[in-house]
Scaffold this active site. Structure first.
Site, PDB file in Angstrom:
ATOM      1  N   ASP A   1       1.246  -1.189  -0.791  1.00 26.17           N
ATOM      2  CA  ASP A   1      -0.242   0.155   0.402  1.00 26.17           C
ATOM      3  C   ASP A   1       1.100   1.035   0.160  1.00 26.17           C
ATOM      4  OD1 ASP A   1       1.090  -0.680   2.414  1.00 26.17           O
ATOM      5  OD2 ASP A   1      -1.175  -0.307   3.696  1.00 26.17           O
ATOM      6  N   SER A   2       1.791   0.770  -0.178  1.00 24.65           N
ATOM      7  CA  SER A   2       3.090   2.067  -0.007  1.00 24.65           C
ATOM      8  C   SER A   2       3.015   2.765  -1.543  1.00 24.65           C
ATOM      9  CB  SER A   2       4.226   1.900  -0.553  1.00 24.65           C
ATOM     10  OG  SER A   2       4.472   0.534  -1.239  1.00 24.65           O
TER      11      SER A   2
ATOM     12  N   ASP B   1      -0.806  -5.958  -0.124  1.00 26.08           N
ATOM     13  CA  ASP B   1      -1.504  -5.519   1.640  1.00 26.08           C
ATOM     14  C   ASP B   1      -3.135  -5.315   0.939  1.00 26.08           C
ATOM     15  OD1 ASP B   1       0.570  -4.788   3.215  1.00 26.08           O
ATOM     16  OD2 ASP B   1       1.307  -2.985   1.736  1.00 26.08           O
TER      17      ASP B   1
ATOM     18  N   LYS C   1      -1.660  -9.324   2.850  1.00 27.02           N
ATOM     19  CA  LYS C   1      -0.618  -9.261   4.215  1.00 27.02           C
ATOM     20  C   LYS C   1      -1.541  -7.975   4.516  1.00 27.02           C
ATOM     21  CE  LYS C   1       2.857  -6.133   4.106  1.00 27.02           C
ATOM     22  NZ  LYS C   1       2.714  -4.650   4.611  1.00 27.02           N
TER      23      LYS C   1
ATOM     24  N   GLU D   1      -1.235  -5.141   8.479  1.00 29.36           N
ATOM     25  CA  GLU D   1      -0.935  -4.979   9.344  1.00 29.36           C
ATOM     26  C   GLU D   1      -1.390  -4.962  10.787  1.00 29.36           C
ATOM     27  OE1 GLU D   1       0.083  -0.634   8.468  1.00 29.36           O
ATOM     28  OE2 GLU D   1       1.053  -1.052   6.951  1.00 29.36           O
TER      29      GLU D   1
ATOM     30  N   GLU E   1       9.051  -4.368  10.789  1.00 32.37           N
ATOM     31  CA  GLU E   1       9.558  -2.959  10.124  1.00 32.37           C
ATOM     32  C   GLU E   1      10.117  -1.962  11.261  1.00 32.37           C
ATOM     33  OE1 GLU E   1       6.621  -1.603   7.427  1.00 32.37           O
ATOM     34  OE2 GLU E   1       7.978   0.955   7.778  1.00 32.37           O
TER      35      GLU E   1
HETATM   36  O1  KIV Z   1       3.001  -1.365   1.704  1.00 31.73           O
HETATM   37  C1  KIV Z   1       5.278  -1.816   1.510  1.00 31.73           C
HETATM   38  O2  KIV Z   1       5.780  -0.748   0.534  1.00 31.73           O
HETATM   39  C2  KIV Z   1       5.017  -2.452   2.714  1.00 31.73           C
HETATM   40  C3  KIV Z   1       6.261  -2.813   3.184  1.00 31.73           C
HETATM   41  C4  KIV Z   1       6.934  -2.117   3.210  1.00 31.73           C
HETATM   42  C5  KIV Z   1       6.779  -3.713   3.618  1.00 31.73           C
HETATM   43  O3  KIV Z   1       4.691  -2.599   3.697  1.00 31.73           O
END
Ligand code: KIV
Length: 272
Positions: A52-53, A91, A121, A123, A190
């Site tokens: 989600d980056s 994510d 994934k 969080e 992280e």
């Molecule tokens: O969203 C992302 O890029 C991440 C990584 C930094 C692990 O969760």
């Protein structure tokens, strides 16, 4: 003959467990589009995270909070089309799994069904345990994410190192054990102290993948735009830049602009 240490033709969650068992490190990068995913897949990356980056590096938002499920599915679908070997993890974006576990499962199902990705994934630890369990029960592989969890940035108020204090470190270890017991196939840690990451890695059987969590973990993940040097402003200690694409792209665009202005491009051999 490939120079890679393994010749697995398709990486699965089981392959990652085998890597941990034999001490082979796992290499993971983010990707958000077809072209980049194809390049890094062919180069031998083990896991591609549609992070989600994307909210930051693709859409220019300050945080990861605004990206939607539809947008994540768009990125994930593009990535999956470019990948033949890597495991693709996506994510679940903020707001699609925290409210209740049924919504979490619906979000995860949409990602798996519409994008063709291999895992999701999420969080967090104990606070989202029910969501994780429900998704796992549906047969969807889940990767956990503990330590600095950017979707909670407004709770933390800072992107600084997490779990430096004993109580938070113990909570993180408990959460990691809970995720393993629930059935997660791996966990991202992280920005936490390297010693704590090492302890989690030694305590758990599932692979631990670090970002800013030191070298004594089972694998590493970086945001691909960061490791390629596309962003000059973001320079955390854990980031190693393998290219300076920001400068290279800038030079190329300057040269192209000059050639167009000077009528040097296109030349006769570049025309029909
Ligand atoms: O969203 C992302 O890029 C991440 C990584 C930094 C692990 O969760």
């Amino acid at each position: 003959m490939s120079k890679l240490k393994n010749d697995y033709s398709r990486i699965t969650t089981r392959t990652l467990a085998e890597f941990k068992a034999k001490g082979e490190k796992i290499a993971m990068l983010t990707a958000y589009d077809f072209t980049m995913a194809g390049i890094i897949d062919k180069a031998g990356i083990d896991v591609i995270l549609v992070g989600d980056s994307a909210s930051n590096v693709m859409a220019g938002h300050e945080t990861t909070l605004p990206i939607t499920l539809d947008q994540m599915i768009y990125h994930a679908t593009s990535v999956v089309r470019g990948v033949e070997r890597a495991l693709v993890v996506v994510d679940l974006p903020f707001g699609t799994y925290q409210a209740d576990s049924k919504e979490a499962l619906r979000s995860a199902i949409r990602i798996m069904k519409e994008s063709g990705a291999h895992a999701v994934k999420l969080e967090g630890g104990s606070q989202i345990q029910e969501s994780i369990q429900r998704i796992l029960k549906a047969g969807i592989p889940v990767m956990g994410h503990l330590g600095l969890t950017p979707q909670s940035i407004y709770k933390f108020g800072t992107y600084s190192v997490r779990a430096k204090e004993e109580a938070e470190a113990q909570q993180l270890l408990n959460d990691a054990m809970m995720l393993e017991k629930a059935g997660c196939f791996a966990i991202v840690l992280e920005k936490i102290p390297a010693k704590l990451a090492e302890k989690v890695t030694q305590t758990l059987d599932i692979p631990i993948i670090g970002i800013g969590a030191g070298g004594e973990v089972d694998g590493q993940v970086l945001v691909v735009n960061d490791m390629l040097g596309m962003n000059k402003e973001f320079s955390p200690r854990f980031l190693r830049r393998y290219l300076d694409l920001n400068s290279d792209i800038s030079k190329a665009v300057k040269a192209y602009t000059e050639d167009v202005k000077n009528q040097d491009f296109p030349k006769p051999e570049e025309q029909y």
